[in-house]
Design a protein around this motif. Sequence first.
Motif, PDB file in Angstrom:
ATOM      1  N   ASP A   2      18.562   7.324   5.363  1.00  0.00           N
ATOM      2  CA  ASP A   2      18.823   7.222   6.805  1.00  0.00           C
ATOM      3  C   ASP A   2      17.872   6.245   7.502  1.00  0.00           C
ATOM      4  N   GLY A   3      16.987   5.599   6.728  1.00  0.00           N
ATOM      5  CA  GLY A   3      16.103   4.578   7.281  1.00  0.00           C
ATOM      6  C   GLY A   3      14.908   5.100   8.054  1.00  0.00           C
ATOM      7  N   THR A   4      14.674   6.392   8.057  1.00  0.00           N
ATOM      8  CA  THR A   4      13.603   6.952   8.880  1.00  0.00           C
ATOM      9  C   THR A   4      12.225   6.895   8.231  1.00  0.00           C
ATOM     10  N   ALA A   5      12.164   6.576   6.938  1.00  0.00           N
ATOM     11  CA  ALA A   5      10.872   6.565   6.249  1.00  0.00           C
ATOM     12  C   ALA A   5      10.934   5.643   5.037  1.00  0.00           C
ATOM     13  N   THR A   6       9.744   5.292   4.534  1.00  0.00           N
ATOM     14  CA  THR A   6       9.650   4.605   3.253  1.00  0.00           C
ATOM     15  C   THR A   6       8.806   5.471   2.328  1.00  0.00           C
ATOM     16  N   VAL A   7       9.136   5.398   1.046  1.00  0.00           N
ATOM     17  CA  VAL A   7       8.437   6.150   0.012  1.00  0.00           C
ATOM     18  C   VAL A   7       7.874   5.163  -0.997  1.00  0.00           C
ATOM     19  N   ARG A   8       6.602   5.311  -1.319  1.00  0.00           N
ATOM     20  CA  ARG A   8       5.948   4.464  -2.322  1.00  0.00           C
ATOM     21  C   ARG A   8       5.930   5.225  -3.634  1.00  0.00           C
ATOM     22  N   ILE A   9       6.603   4.652  -4.652  1.00  0.00           N
ATOM     23  CA  ILE A   9       6.638   5.248  -5.985  1.00  0.00           C
ATOM     24  C   ILE A   9       5.611   4.522  -6.849  1.00  0.00           C
ATOM     25  N   LYS A  10       4.806   5.314  -7.554  1.00  0.00           N
ATOM     26  CA  LYS A  10       3.758   4.740  -8.400  1.00  0.00           C
ATOM     27  C   LYS A  10       3.570   5.601  -9.639  1.00  0.00           C
ATOM     28  N   LYS A  11       2.777   5.087 -10.578  1.00  0.00           N
ATOM     29  CA  LYS A  11       2.434   5.862 -11.764  1.00  0.00           C
ATOM     30  C   LYS A  11       1.438   6.941 -11.385  1.00  0.00           C
ATOM     31  N   CYS A  12       1.655   8.131 -11.919  1.00  0.00           N
ATOM     32  CA  CYS A  12       0.733   9.253 -11.764  1.00  0.00           C
ATOM     33  C   CYS A  12       0.536   9.820 -13.161  1.00  0.00           C
ATOM     34  N   GLY A  13      -0.471   9.321 -13.860  1.00  0.00           N
ATOM     35  CA  GLY A  13      -0.665   9.711 -15.247  1.00  0.00           C
ATOM     36  C   GLY A  13       0.489   9.190 -16.080  1.00  0.00           C
ATOM     37  N   ALA A  14       1.095  10.065 -16.869  1.00  0.00           N
ATOM     38  CA  ALA A  14       2.208   9.668 -17.731  1.00  0.00           C
ATOM     39  C   ALA A  14       3.549   9.684 -16.991  1.00  0.00           C
ATOM     40  N   ALA A  15       3.552  10.134 -15.754  1.00  0.00           N
ATOM     41  CA  ALA A  15       4.788  10.272 -14.979  1.00  0.00           C
ATOM     42  C   ALA A  15       4.779   9.317 -13.790  1.00  0.00           C
TER      43      ALA A  15
END
Length: 135
Positions: free
Chosen positions: A31-44
């Motif tokens: 819906d364009g209301t936010a952005t999410v930053r995806i990154k490595k967190c350990g093995a996941a």
Amino acid sequence: MKRIILAAFGFVALSVGAASADPIGEWRVGDGTATVRIKKCGAALCGFVASTRGAPGKDVRNPDPSKRNRSVIGLEVLINLRPGGDKTWTGTTYNAEDGLLYNATVTEDGERALQIKGCGANGGVCGSETWTRVK
């Protein structure tokens, strides 16, 4: 000799490009209301709210009353995503709108789109949306 070095550099550049075939980066929610930053967190992989279109809200529906006054900025919304097949990751998603955790499936749809699907436990209600790459 120069050609060998250039060829090796080209191979490394192609390998790096192929290795980046994952959702690491910044994504605008459906819906364009936010952005999410995806990154490595350990093995996941994990994802955190990076920004909101307006003033950031609070996590008011969190089941833990001590967390209800915290900002949604920095909130982990994609948790423990692990490879689940070709261009697919599975894990958990947290929905701050209802304070619930859902089983998540994240699937790349080309380089610029992610399909996010969340389902309640034991095959409960499911919902999905498409996120678009910002960076």
